[in-house]
Design a protein around this motif. Structure first.
Motif, PDB file in Angstrom:
ATOM      1  N   GLU A   6      75.092  24.312  -5.777  1.00  8.71           N
ATOM      2  CA  GLU A   6      76.413  24.544  -5.203  1.00  8.71           C
ATOM      3  C   GLU A   6      76.442  24.145  -3.729  1.00  8.71           C
ATOM      4  O   GLU A   6      77.392  23.494  -3.267  1.00  8.71           O
ATOM      5  CB  GLU A   6      76.804  26.016  -5.349  1.00  8.71           C
ATOM      6  CG  GLU A   6      78.172  26.314  -4.761  1.00  8.71           C
ATOM      7  CD  GLU A   6      78.604  27.748  -4.939  1.00  8.71           C
ATOM      8  OE1 GLU A   6      79.734  27.957  -5.386  1.00  8.71           O
ATOM      9  OE2 GLU A   6      77.793  28.656  -4.631  1.00  8.71           O
ATOM     10  N   ALA A   9      76.489  20.353  -3.399  1.00 10.89           N
ATOM     11  CA  ALA A   9      77.795  19.828  -3.804  1.00 10.89           C
ATOM     12  C   ALA A   9      78.832  20.048  -2.716  1.00 10.89           C
ATOM     13  O   ALA A   9      79.626  19.151  -2.402  1.00 10.89           O
ATOM     14  CB  ALA A   9      78.239  20.462  -5.119  1.00 10.89           C
ATOM     15  N   MET A  10      78.835  21.242  -2.118  1.00 14.81           N
ATOM     16  CA  MET A  10      79.791  21.552  -1.052  1.00 14.81           C
ATOM     17  C   MET A  10      79.536  20.661   0.175  1.00 14.81           C
ATOM     18  O   MET A  10      80.476  20.186   0.804  1.00 14.81           O
ATOM     19  CB  MET A  10      79.707  23.025  -0.666  1.00 14.81           C
ATOM     20  CG  MET A  10      80.126  23.982  -1.765  1.00 14.81           C
ATOM     21  SD  MET A  10      81.877  23.984  -2.106  1.00 14.81           S
ATOM     22  CE  MET A  10      82.423  25.216  -0.955  1.00 14.81           C
ATOM     23  N   ALA A  13      80.627  17.051  -0.638  1.00 14.32           N
ATOM     24  CA  ALA A  13      82.080  16.934  -0.791  1.00 14.32           C
ATOM     25  C   ALA A  13      82.784  16.631   0.527  1.00 14.32           C
ATOM     26  O   ALA A  13      83.832  15.998   0.539  1.00 14.32           O
ATOM     27  CB  ALA A  13      82.645  18.213  -1.399  1.00 14.32           C
ATOM     28  N   ALA A  58      78.103  28.213  -9.459  1.00 12.80           N
ATOM     29  CA  ALA A  58      78.867  27.675  -8.338  1.00 12.80           C
ATOM     30  C   ALA A  58      80.262  28.303  -8.244  1.00 12.80           C
ATOM     31  O   ALA A  58      81.267  27.604  -8.245  1.00 12.80           O
ATOM     32  CB  ALA A  58      78.962  26.161  -8.477  1.00 12.80           C
ATOM     33  N   ASP A  60      81.809  29.709  -5.697  1.00  8.91           N
ATOM     34  CA  ASP A  60      82.536  29.348  -4.477  1.00  8.91           C
ATOM     35  C   ASP A  60      83.152  27.955  -4.595  1.00  8.91           C
ATOM     36  O   ASP A  60      84.275  27.721  -4.160  1.00  8.91           O
ATOM     37  CB  ASP A  60      81.621  29.418  -3.249  1.00  8.91           C
ATOM     38  CG  ASP A  60      81.196  30.838  -2.926  1.00  8.91           C
ATOM     39  OD1 ASP A  60      81.926  31.781  -3.302  1.00  8.91           O
ATOM     40  OD2 ASP A  60      80.128  31.010  -2.309  1.00  8.91           O
ATOM     41  N   LEU A  61      82.418  27.034  -5.200  1.00  8.37           N
ATOM     42  CA  LEU A  61      82.929  25.681  -5.423  1.00  8.37           C
ATOM     43  C   LEU A  61      84.149  25.727  -6.342  1.00  8.37           C
ATOM     44  O   LEU A  61      85.160  25.078  -6.077  1.00  8.37           O
ATOM     45  CB  LEU A  61      81.835  24.796  -6.034  1.00  8.37           C
ATOM     46  CG  LEU A  61      82.258  23.355  -6.257  1.00  8.37           C
ATOM     47  CD1 LEU A  61      81.820  22.499  -5.085  1.00  8.37           C
ATOM     48  CD2 LEU A  61      81.659  22.822  -7.523  1.00  8.37           C
ATOM     49  N   THR A  64      87.034  27.106  -4.278  1.00 14.63           N
ATOM     50  CA  THR A  64      87.454  26.182  -3.226  1.00 14.63           C
ATOM     51  C   THR A  64      88.305  25.046  -3.782  1.00 14.63           C
ATOM     52  O   THR A  64      89.335  24.695  -3.205  1.00 14.63           O
ATOM     53  CB  THR A  64      86.221  25.597  -2.500  1.00 14.63           C
ATOM     54  OG1 THR A  64      85.497  26.670  -1.887  1.00 14.63           O
ATOM     55  CG2 THR A  64      86.626  24.582  -1.436  1.00 14.63           C
ATOM     56  N   TYR A  65      87.874  24.481  -4.908  1.00 10.03           N
ATOM     57  CA  TYR A  65      88.583  23.335  -5.477  1.00 10.03           C
ATOM     58  C   TYR A  65      89.489  23.721  -6.648  1.00 10.03           C
ATOM     59  O   TYR A  65      89.993  22.853  -7.352  1.00 10.03           O
ATOM     60  CB  TYR A  65      87.591  22.234  -5.849  1.00 10.03           C
ATOM     61  CG  TYR A  65      86.971  21.661  -4.597  1.00 10.03           C
ATOM     62  CD1 TYR A  65      87.733  20.899  -3.720  1.00 10.03           C
ATOM     63  CD2 TYR A  65      85.659  21.940  -4.254  1.00 10.03           C
ATOM     64  CE1 TYR A  65      87.187  20.409  -2.547  1.00 10.03           C
ATOM     65  CE2 TYR A  65      85.104  21.444  -3.079  1.00 10.03           C
ATOM     66  CZ  TYR A  65      85.885  20.678  -2.232  1.00 10.03           C
ATOM     67  OH  TYR A  65      85.353  20.198  -1.064  1.00 10.03           O
TER      68      TYR A  65
END
Length: 99
Positions: A6, A9-10, A13, A58, A60-61, A64-65
């Motif tokens: 995660e 990835a964040m 991004a 993940a 939070d991901l 967020t998205y």
């Protein structure tokens, strides 16, 4: 495709340029089919790197998205969502969306 954490990835991004992120869960049958389709697309577009992230790890991901379900393909430019694809219609469709 490379499995990202995660945090990775964040971080990726928000990097300059295009980031393609495939959000999945391991027990999802549709996710397995989508992964096979993306593997073909990735082979056809060698300059494209697709990162994978298991949404079980993940949260939070996902927040967020605003990922509503899996599989989900995010195309991001510097942290902003350019495309959010849930319907992996065909290899040709994905190729056209990612080229």
């Amino acid at each position: 495709m490379i499995e990202w954490t995660e945090q990775e990835a964040m971080k990726r991004a928000i990097e300059p340029g295009k980031t393609v992120l495939y959000a999945h869960t391991p027990l999802c049958g549709t996710c397995q089919l989508a992964k096979k389709m993306l593997t073909v697309v990735e082979a056809a577009l060698p300059e494209l790197e697709i990162g994978m992230v298991d949404l079980n790890y993940a949260p939070d991901l996902a927040r967020t998205y605003e990922i509503a379900s899996v599989p989900c393909l995010l195309v991001l430019h510097e942290g902003k969502v350019d495309k959010q694809i849930y319907a992996f219609q065909s290899v040709n469709y994905l190729y056209d969306e990612l080229k």
